[in-house]
Design a protein around this motif. Structure first.
Motif, PDB file in Angstrom:
ATOM      1  N   THR A  29      -3.305 -61.048  28.345  1.00 29.28           N
ATOM      2  CA  THR A  29      -2.991 -59.713  28.535  1.00 29.28           C
ATOM      3  C   THR A  29      -2.799 -58.598  27.799  1.00 29.28           C
ATOM      4  O   THR A  29      -2.535 -57.407  28.248  1.00 29.28           O
ATOM      5  N   SER A  30      -2.898 -58.213  26.340  1.00 27.71           N
ATOM      6  CA  SER A  30      -3.170 -57.654  26.158  1.00 27.71           C
ATOM      7  C   SER A  30      -4.291 -57.244  24.330  1.00 27.71           C
ATOM      8  O   SER A  30      -4.984 -58.662  24.676  1.00 27.71           O
ATOM      9  N   HIS A  31      -4.414 -56.505  24.247  1.00 23.42           N
ATOM     10  CA  HIS A  31      -5.559 -56.609  22.752  1.00 23.42           C
ATOM     11  C   HIS A  31      -4.637 -56.253  21.249  1.00 23.42           C
ATOM     12  O   HIS A  31      -3.387 -55.526  21.422  1.00 23.42           O
ATOM     13  N   GLN A  32      -5.309 -56.385  20.466  1.00 26.25           N
ATOM     14  CA  GLN A  32      -5.524 -55.758  19.496  1.00 26.25           C
ATOM     15  C   GLN A  32      -6.953 -54.858  18.529  1.00 26.25           C
ATOM     16  O   GLN A  32      -7.921 -56.214  19.023  1.00 26.25           O
ATOM     17  N   VAL A  33      -6.618 -53.587  18.402  1.00 25.77           N
ATOM     18  CA  VAL A  33      -8.142 -53.577  17.408  1.00 25.77           C
ATOM     19  C   VAL A  33      -8.218 -52.756  16.290  1.00 25.77           C
ATOM     20  O   VAL A  33      -7.649 -52.339  15.906  1.00 25.77           O
ATOM     21  N   VAL A  34      -8.690 -53.585  15.060  1.00 31.56           N
ATOM     22  CA  VAL A  34      -8.423 -53.406  13.504  1.00 31.56           C
ATOM     23  C   VAL A  34      -9.310 -53.006  13.085  1.00 31.56           C
ATOM     24  O   VAL A  34     -10.732 -53.847  12.788  1.00 31.56           O
ATOM     25  N   LEU A  35      -9.296 -51.976  12.466  1.00 30.50           N
ATOM     26  CA  LEU A  35     -10.675 -51.039  11.810  1.00 30.50           C
ATOM     27  C   LEU A  35     -10.301 -51.661   9.705  1.00 30.50           C
ATOM     28  O   LEU A  35      -9.308 -51.084   9.419  1.00 30.50           O
ATOM     29  N   ASP A  36     -10.949 -51.638   9.289  1.00 25.70           N
ATOM     30  CA  ASP A  36     -10.637 -51.727   8.316  1.00 25.70           C
ATOM     31  C   ASP A  36     -12.527 -52.067   7.080  1.00 25.70           C
ATOM     32  O   ASP A  36     -13.140 -52.606   7.345  1.00 25.70           O
ATOM     33  N   ASP A  37     -11.864 -50.819   6.212  1.00 23.97           N
ATOM     34  CA  ASP A  37     -13.316 -50.331   4.936  1.00 23.97           C
ATOM     35  C   ASP A  37     -13.306 -50.554   3.515  1.00 23.97           C
ATOM     36  O   ASP A  37     -13.727 -51.373   2.622  1.00 23.97           O
ATOM     37  N   GLY A  38     -12.147 -52.250   3.637  1.00 20.42           N
ATOM     38  CA  GLY A  38     -11.942 -52.918   2.648  1.00 20.42           C
ATOM     39  C   GLY A  38     -10.959 -53.352   1.577  1.00 20.42           C
ATOM     40  O   GLY A  38     -10.756 -53.440   0.840  1.00 20.42           O
ATOM     41  N   VAL A  39     -10.530 -51.241   2.004  1.00 15.54           N
ATOM     42  CA  VAL A  39      -9.351 -50.608   1.252  1.00 15.54           C
ATOM     43  C   VAL A  39      -8.170 -50.532   2.280  1.00 15.54           C
ATOM     44  O   VAL A  39      -7.528 -50.372   2.090  1.00 15.54           O
ATOM     45  N   HIS A  40      -9.128 -49.337   3.425  1.00 14.80           N
ATOM     46  CA  HIS A  40      -7.617 -49.258   4.175  1.00 14.80           C
ATOM     47  C   HIS A  40      -7.813 -50.015   5.857  1.00 14.80           C
ATOM     48  O   HIS A  40      -8.654 -50.087   5.870  1.00 14.80           O
ATOM     49  N   ARG A  41      -6.855 -50.111   6.274  1.00 16.31           N
ATOM     50  CA  ARG A  41      -6.657 -50.787   7.375  1.00 16.31           C
ATOM     51  C   ARG A  41      -5.711 -50.159   8.258  1.00 16.31           C
ATOM     52  O   ARG A  41      -4.631 -50.291   8.324  1.00 16.31           O
ATOM     53  N   ILE A  42      -6.725 -50.465   9.968  1.00 15.07           N
ATOM     54  CA  ILE A  42      -5.136 -49.899  10.755  1.00 15.07           C
ATOM     55  C   ILE A  42      -5.645 -51.038  12.733  1.00 15.07           C
ATOM     56  O   ILE A  42      -7.059 -51.270  12.383  1.00 15.07           O
ATOM     57  N   CYS A  43      -4.616 -51.143  12.515  1.00 16.01           N
ATOM     58  CA  CYS A  43      -4.294 -51.654  13.490  1.00 16.01           C
ATOM     59  C   CYS A  43      -3.486 -51.981  15.042  1.00 16.01           C
ATOM     60  O   CYS A  43      -2.800 -51.376  14.980  1.00 16.01           O
ATOM     61  N   GLU A  44      -4.519 -51.152  16.075  1.00 17.33           N
ATOM     62  CA  GLU A  44      -3.862 -51.155  17.148  1.00 17.33           C
ATOM     63  C   GLU A  44      -3.361 -52.139  18.139  1.00 17.33           C
ATOM     64  O   GLU A  44      -4.590 -53.133  18.511  1.00 17.33           O
ATOM     65  N   THR A  45      -2.561 -51.869  18.354  1.00 19.85           N
ATOM     66  CA  THR A  45      -1.711 -52.903  19.174  1.00 19.85           C
ATOM     67  C   THR A  45      -0.943 -52.738  21.368  1.00 19.85           C
ATOM     68  O   THR A  45      -0.476 -51.607  20.813  1.00 19.85           O
ATOM     69  N   VAL A  46      -1.884 -53.306  22.081  1.00 24.02           N
ATOM     70  CA  VAL A  46      -1.197 -53.249  23.179  1.00 24.02           C
ATOM     71  C   VAL A  46      -0.512 -54.364  23.669  1.00 24.02           C
ATOM     72  O   VAL A  46      -1.700 -54.805  23.872  1.00 24.02           O
ATOM     73  N   ALA A  47       0.450 -54.898  23.949  1.00 22.58           N
ATOM     74  CA  ALA A  47       0.908 -55.769  23.724  1.00 22.58           C
ATOM     75  C   ALA A  47       2.175 -56.515  24.633  1.00 22.58           C
ATOM     76  O   ALA A  47       3.489 -55.481  24.281  1.00 22.58           O
ATOM     77  N   CYS A  48       2.678 -57.474  24.936  1.00 29.11           N
ATOM     78  CA  CYS A  48       3.788 -57.690  25.478  1.00 29.11           C
ATOM     79  C   CYS A  48       4.485 -58.988  24.307  1.00 29.11           C
ATOM     80  O   CYS A  48       4.545 -60.380  24.266  1.00 29.11           O
ATOM     81  N   LEU A  49       4.957 -58.492  23.044  1.00 29.78           N
ATOM     82  CA  LEU A  49       5.285 -58.917  21.741  1.00 29.78           C
ATOM     83  C   LEU A  49       6.627 -58.408  21.321  1.00 29.78           C
ATOM     84  O   LEU A  49       6.766 -57.270  21.567  1.00 29.78           O
ATOM     85  N   PRO A  50       7.400 -59.527  20.925  1.00 31.49           N
ATOM     86  CA  PRO A  50       8.441 -58.688  20.257  1.00 31.49           C
ATOM     87  C   PRO A  50       8.392 -57.268  18.993  1.00 31.49           C
ATOM     88  O   PRO A  50       9.172 -56.366  18.919  1.00 31.49           O
ATOM     89  N   GLU A  51       7.673 -58.016  18.341  1.00 26.65           N
ATOM     90  CA  GLU A  51       6.934 -57.105  17.692  1.00 26.65           C
ATOM     91  C   GLU A  51       6.266 -55.742  17.879  1.00 26.65           C
ATOM     92  O   GLU A  51       6.693 -54.670  17.323  1.00 26.65           O
ATOM     93  N   VAL A  52       6.308 -55.672  19.134  1.00 29.82           N
ATOM     94  CA  VAL A  52       5.529 -53.967  19.713  1.00 29.82           C
ATOM     95  C   VAL A  52       6.402 -53.277  21.149  1.00 29.82           C
ATOM     96  O   VAL A  52       6.658 -54.063  21.939  1.00 29.82           O
ATOM     97  N   ALA A  53       7.998 -53.120  20.147  1.00 30.06           N
ATOM     98  CA  ALA A  53       8.848 -52.492  21.402  1.00 30.06           C
ATOM     99  C   ALA A  53       8.618 -51.489  22.202  1.00 30.06           C
ATOM    100  O   ALA A  53       9.499 -50.618  23.224  1.00 30.06           O
ATOM    101  N   SER A  54       8.101 -50.529  21.226  1.00 23.64           N
ATOM    102  CA  SER A  54       7.727 -49.346  21.320  1.00 23.64           C
ATOM    103  C   SER A  54       6.651 -49.432  23.587  1.00 23.64           C
ATOM    104  O   SER A  54       5.450 -49.554  23.176  1.00 23.64           O
ATOM    105  N   ALA A  55       6.972 -48.698  23.882  1.00 21.75           N
ATOM    106  CA  ALA A  55       6.399 -48.243  25.221  1.00 21.75           C
ATOM    107  C   ALA A  55       5.317 -47.691  25.346  1.00 21.75           C
ATOM    108  O   ALA A  55       5.185 -46.697  24.062  1.00 21.75           O
TER     109      ALA A  55
END
Length: 190
Positions: free
Chosen positions: A66-92
């Motif tokens: 019931t959650s997601h990750q969207v990852v954008l990567d140009d081969g040098v840099h990466r951004i990973c948006e995570t919206v999830a019920c995970l211990p690693e994702v504590a910010s509301a």
């Protein structure tokens, strides 16, 4: 592939080959309040994933239940948006968040059973249409609960890559809707 009665074709593979996937886990309802937000959580094993390259940038849309990750990567840099019920994702999950070149918004909508049914039909059509146009999109359906879905739909313009997500929680009567966009030069600068 299988077909739900009156529904779209659904991939039986736990990691989606097509845009519509039956997820390999039982549905466990949660609520909007339990979701967290992060741009630096570690990659999670997805239940369904769709990848595509958009002008040299790999875009990976990943369902984590019931959650997601969207990852954008140009081969040098990466951004990973995570919206999830995970211990690693504590910010509301914020209603709005901005960082140089990246903008995220979210809202929680209340929904009835009829609204959930309509939403699933609309998302099925949207995911199928955008995927046919070459954009990475996925709709995950939980077995045994036709209104429990998570969807990610992407788009692109010459200036940015954008995506929207829907997280449906039928037992709570909630749908979490997010919208994000990232300017193309932001991937190169991250």
């Amino acid at each position: 592939m299988s077909r739900r009665p009156g529904g779209p074709e659904i991939s039986d593979d736990p990691v989606a080959v097509g845009p519509i996937a039956t997820l390999s886990v039982a549905y466990a309802d949660t609520s909007a309040a339990r979701l967290g937000f992060s741009l630096d959580a570690p990659l999670q094993d997805p239940l369904a994933v769709r990848d595509a390259e958009i002008d040299g940038i790999t875009v990976s849309v990943r369902l984590l239940g019931t959650s997601h990750q969207v990852v954008l990567d140009d081969g040098v840099h990466r951004i990973c948006e995570t919206v999830a019920c995970l211990p690693e994702v504590a910010s509301a999950v914020p209603e709005s968040f901005q960082q140089t070149g990246y903008h995220f918004t979210s809202r929680v909508e209340q929904a009835t059973a009829d609204r959930f049914a309509t939403l699933v039909e609309q998302l099925t059509a949207l995911v199928t249409e955008r995927s046919a146009a070459g954009f990475p999109c996925v709709l995950g359906v939980f077995p045994g609960h036709p209104h429990a879905v998570t969807a990610i739909v992407t788009d692109a313009s010459p200036e940015e890559i954008s995506w929207r997500t829907w997280h449906a929680y039928p037992n709570a009567g909630e749908v979490v809707v997010t919208a994000s966009h990232l300017t193309r030069d932001r991937v190169a600068d991250s």
